[in-house]
Structures are given as structure tokens and as C-alpha cells.
Motif scaffolding. Sequence first.
Motif, mmCIF file in Angstrom:
data_model
loop_
_atom_site.group_PDB
_atom_site.id
_atom_site.type_symbol
_atom_site.label_atom_id
_atom_site.label_comp_id
_atom_site.label_asym_id
_atom_site.label_seq_id
_atom_site.Cartn_x
_atom_site.Cartn_y
_atom_site.Cartn_z
ATOM 1 N N UNK A 90 0.840 -1.204 0.000
ATOM 2 C CA UNK A 90 0.000 0.000 0.000
ATOM 3 C C UNK A 90 0.872 1.249 0.000
ATOM 4 N N UNK A 91 0.427 2.270 -0.759
ATOM 5 C CA UNK A 91 1.166 3.518 -0.821
ATOM 6 C C UNK A 91 0.461 4.608 -0.009
ATOM 7 N N UNK A 92 1.269 5.522 0.495
ATOM 8 C CA UNK A 92 0.713 6.627 1.278
ATOM 9 C C UNK A 92 -0.271 7.458 0.453
ATOM 10 N N UNK A 93 -0.024 7.503 -0.858
ATOM 11 C CA UNK A 93 -0.906 8.260 -1.747
ATOM 12 C C UNK A 93 -2.341 7.735 -1.668
ATOM 13 N N UNK A 94 -2.483 6.427 -1.466
ATOM 14 C CA UNK A 94 -3.815 5.838 -1.332
ATOM 15 C C UNK A 94 -4.517 6.378 -0.082
ATOM 16 N N UNK A 95 -3.780 6.553 1.000
ATOM 17 C CA UNK A 95 -4.368 7.120 2.218
ATOM 18 C C UNK A 95 -4.788 8.571 1.987
ATOM 19 N N UNK A 96 -3.983 9.309 1.215
ATOM 20 C CA UNK A 96 -4.372 10.681 0.857
ATOM 21 C C UNK A 96 -5.714 10.659 0.126
ATOM 22 N N UNK A 97 -5.840 9.707 -0.795
ATOM 23 C CA UNK A 97 -7.066 9.565 -1.584
ATOM 24 C C UNK A 97 -8.260 9.254 -0.669
ATOM 25 N N UNK A 98 -8.080 8.330 0.247
ATOM 26 C CA UNK A 98 -9.155 7.963 1.172
ATOM 27 C C UNK A 98 -9.602 9.163 2.000
ATOM 28 N N UNK A 99 -8.616 9.910 2.502
ATOM 29 C CA UNK A 99 -8.942 11.073 3.350
ATOM 30 C C UNK A 99 -9.606 12.183 2.538
ATOM 31 N N UNK A 100 -9.064 12.460 1.367
ATOM 32 C CA UNK A 100 -9.579 13.552 0.529
ATOM 33 C C UNK A 100 -11.047 13.348 0.186
ATOM 34 N N UNK A 101 -11.413 12.097 -0.141
ATOM 35 C CA UNK A 101 -12.791 11.825 -0.562
ATOM 36 C C UNK A 101 -13.625 11.168 0.530
ATOM 37 N N UNK A 102 -13.073 11.098 1.737
ATOM 38 C CA UNK A 102 -13.767 10.536 2.893
ATOM 39 C C UNK A 102 -14.325 9.140 2.593
ATOM 40 N N UNK A 103 -13.461 8.283 2.021
ATOM 41 C CA UNK A 103 -13.870 6.919 1.686
ATOM 42 C C UNK A 103 -13.630 5.983 2.871
ATOM 43 N N UNK A 104 -14.248 6.321 3.972
ATOM 44 C CA UNK A 104 -14.174 5.504 5.184
ATOM 45 C C UNK A 104 -15.447 5.753 5.986
ATOM 46 N N UNK A 105 -15.716 4.885 6.893
ATOM 47 C CA UNK A 105 -16.920 5.026 7.703
ATOM 48 C C UNK A 105 -16.766 6.203 8.667
ATOM 49 N N UNK A 106 -17.681 7.151 8.570
ATOM 50 C CA UNK A 106 -17.613 8.335 9.447
ATOM 51 C C UNK A 106 -18.498 8.165 10.683
ATOM 52 N N UNK A 107 -19.183 7.036 10.750
ATOM 53 C CA UNK A 107 -20.022 6.762 11.930
ATOM 54 C C UNK A 107 -19.137 6.215 13.050
ATOM 55 N N UNK A 108 -19.260 6.817 14.209
ATOM 56 C CA UNK A 108 -18.468 6.402 15.375
ATOM 57 C C UNK A 108 -16.970 6.427 15.089
ATOM 58 N N UNK A 109 -16.547 7.461 14.375
ATOM 59 C CA UNK A 109 -15.120 7.628 14.072
ATOM 60 C C UNK A 109 -14.409 8.081 15.341
ATOM 61 N N UNK A 110 -13.422 7.316 15.765
ATOM 62 C CA UNK A 110 -12.741 7.623 17.026
ATOM 63 C C UNK A 110 -11.234 7.599 16.855
ATOM 64 N N UNK A 111 -10.559 8.404 17.643
ATOM 65 C CA UNK A 111 -9.102 8.404 17.664
ATOM 66 C C UNK A 111 -8.609 7.223 18.494
ATOM 67 N N UNK A 112 -7.304 7.031 18.496
ATOM 68 C CA UNK A 112 -6.693 5.966 19.293
ATOM 69 C C UNK A 112 -7.044 6.137 20.773
#
Length: 423
Positions: free
Chosen positions: A1-23
Motif C-alpha cells: 500500500x502507498x501513502x498516496x492511497x491514504x491521501x485519496x481515502x482522506x480527501x474523498x472521505x472513503x471511510x466510515x464516518x459513523x463512530x469515528x474515534x481516535x486511538x
Amino acid sequence: MKEEFLHFLWKYKLFSTTDLKSIAGEFIEVVNPGIYNTNTGPDFLNAQLKIDGQLWIGNVEIHLKSSDWYAHYHEEDENYDAIILHVVWSYDADVFMKNNLPLPTLELEQFVQKEVLVNYQKLFSKEQRWIPCEKQIAEIDSFLLNNWLERLYFERLENKAVFIKEVLSKSNNDYEAVLFKLLAKNFGLKVNGDAFFDLSNSFDFSVLRKVRFNQEQLSALLFGQAGFLEDEVEDGCYVKLKKEYNYLQHKYKLKPIRKNRFQFFRMRPNNFPTIRIAQLGALYFKHQHLFSQILEVSRLKDFYMLFSVEVNDFWKTHYTFETSSKKSPKRLTKSFIDLLVINTIIPLRFVYEQERGTINEEQLLQLMQQLRPEKNSIINKFSELKIDAKSAFETQALLELKNNYCSKKECLQCAIGNSLLRK
């Protein structure tokens, strides 16, 4: 996996935003992911986040592992003092701010849907493919594809504009001179393009301006500068041209390029550099102000008329100075004129109109859509993948797609790749 993919996920919010919690268990709401920063410094600037209900405005840094913060020495860089969230794929170390408090950290892995990862792995598989999405591209929505091709075409024009502006700068922004240089390069096609471009640069365009009213002098200038008048050939036409060139060479202090720069091997006779030079000379003898004329033309059939020229009588019965051949007019073909319009006329008009703020993108597109699709190995391969180009507009866009996105695996920057990852 490349860091650029994480940039992509964050930019377009391609993750579950329900109950999003920090460590640390803090609730996180992404109000605005921020501005993607492609320069040095944090990855996203001016993000807006609510952490446990408190609104924070600042920067976001993204890493594959949390320990990369120290591996990249961010703790020593004041550019990272305004980080409000550290986004990582895997949390493997605690990270502290300068006040010794832990940096709020989001471990993204647990919030990304499995389907997104599967789609990413399909695109970036290690399996050898002509393009990463060759098994999926036929499924792309036609509306999305057409819009992306239009953007790709103008990206291609912008890339061509870089070279044209360099030539303009070296030619004191003389568009007539630059048109001649670009036409010469394209008259040489791929095999002799560089040699023809060197020929166009081997003398000041002002010399051509002075001799273009005299067909013999114009021919002598072009063939002499190409080095084709340095031999001893027993032909009346050749002797006249050589005598005329000797006069021009002395008058304008001309220095020819080497004749061996030009290739004849494995070329069709109609593409011989001697024939292309003769046609280029015929074009400039017929049209004294060619650049101003191409600005007035917008229909393809009018370009065919404009570039309808024949070589002089000598070249109707010759392919080289040394040997004669069956008589033929050796006109510029429609397919060759198409190449000139695609690679010279439209890019130069694009730069000219762009510099003056009068660019008419719709008119340029309409002209490109009138041109037949180009034929080459890349376009043939796209056709095998059920992406059939109907015009030169689409073939130019597909060339841009293949060369600057697919071959470089820039799928995350591509509308097609975006669509497949979100699927």
C-alpha cells in the motif's frame, strides 16, 4: 500500500464516518478534510475537525505507520506544529507534540470498507497488465468517460503548449516564425522530425521572409540548409539551385546542417525528406502570411483547401535529385493535413488564444471531432478493450491517458480509477 492511497481515502472521505474515534477514544467528525498539499509540509491544510465536540482548524498529516512521524523528523520541523490530527493506516508508536501531550491520531484501517481495499488491490495488482484497469475499463459510465476524455485532451494541449512557448520565447514571440518551425518538425514525421526542426532553426526566419516570393530561391534555401546541395549532380535544376544557394549562403552567412541527419531507409517514397522539403517550400511559396490565414479557418474542409499545394515540375518526376520517377503531383494528402492540424495548427492556436484570453475551447473541440481517429498501437489496444475512438479528439485524449496516467499508474489521479475505487 502507498501513502498516496491514504491521501485519496482522506480527501474523498472513503471511510466510515459513523463512530469515528481516535486511538485515545475521542469522537472525530470531519467537517472539511482540508486542502490537499502537493508541496512540502503537511499533507492537508486548513482542515476543520470536531474532536469530542470541539471545533479545530489546522493541518492533517498522513502516514502508513505512526512511527513515520519520527522517521521523517517532523518533531523537529515547525511546519508541523499546527497539526490537529495524525492519520495513519497502522498505529505502532505513540507520537507527542512539543507540549508533551499525545498527538490526536486516527488509525484508518479499522474504518475503511473491505470493498474499497479489494478495488485498490485490483488496480495495483502486481500482475502484468497493459493498463491497470484493463479488466474493468469497459464498465465505466460513458458520461464519466466522455467528460474525462475532454479534460485529458486539454491536458494534452497544455503539455504541448509548454514546448511551443519555449520556441516562442526563442523566436521573440514571432508566431509566423514559430508556425514554420512547428510545421517543419511535423513535415519530418517521427523519423525525421528532429532533423527538420534543426533545419528550421538553421537560419533566421527573416531570410525566408525575404526569399519566399521567389520559388527557386526558397527551394535553394531549404535544400541548401538541409545539406542536399553539397554534391556534384549533373542535372540542370540541381545546378541552378546550387548556384542560387551559394549566393544566399554568402549573402546571409548561412551554415547548412549535415545531410546525413535525414533518413530515407525503410520510408515510403512520398515521405522521403526531399519530397517533404519540396512540399514545405511549395506551401510557403503559395501562402505569404500563413499564420494569419490559419487563424481565420475553423472548418476542416477549409484547412484541406489551405494546404492544397503541389510540388514544382522537377519533383513531380523525382523522389531524389539523382533519380527520376513516374510523374505524380505529390500533393499533401488529407491524412497528412490531419496530422498537421492535430499536432501543429490547433496547439499553436490554443497558445495564441490563451495568451490573449480569447480561447474558444468549444471551437477547438468541434474541429478535433471533425478529424478522423488516428491509427497506432495504443489506439488499437484501447479498441481491443472496447474503448473505440470516433475522432482525433478521443485518440489524442486516450494517448494522454495511456502515457501520463496508465503507464505511470496514476490511477488515484484518474477519473476512471476514482470511479472504480468507489464502486
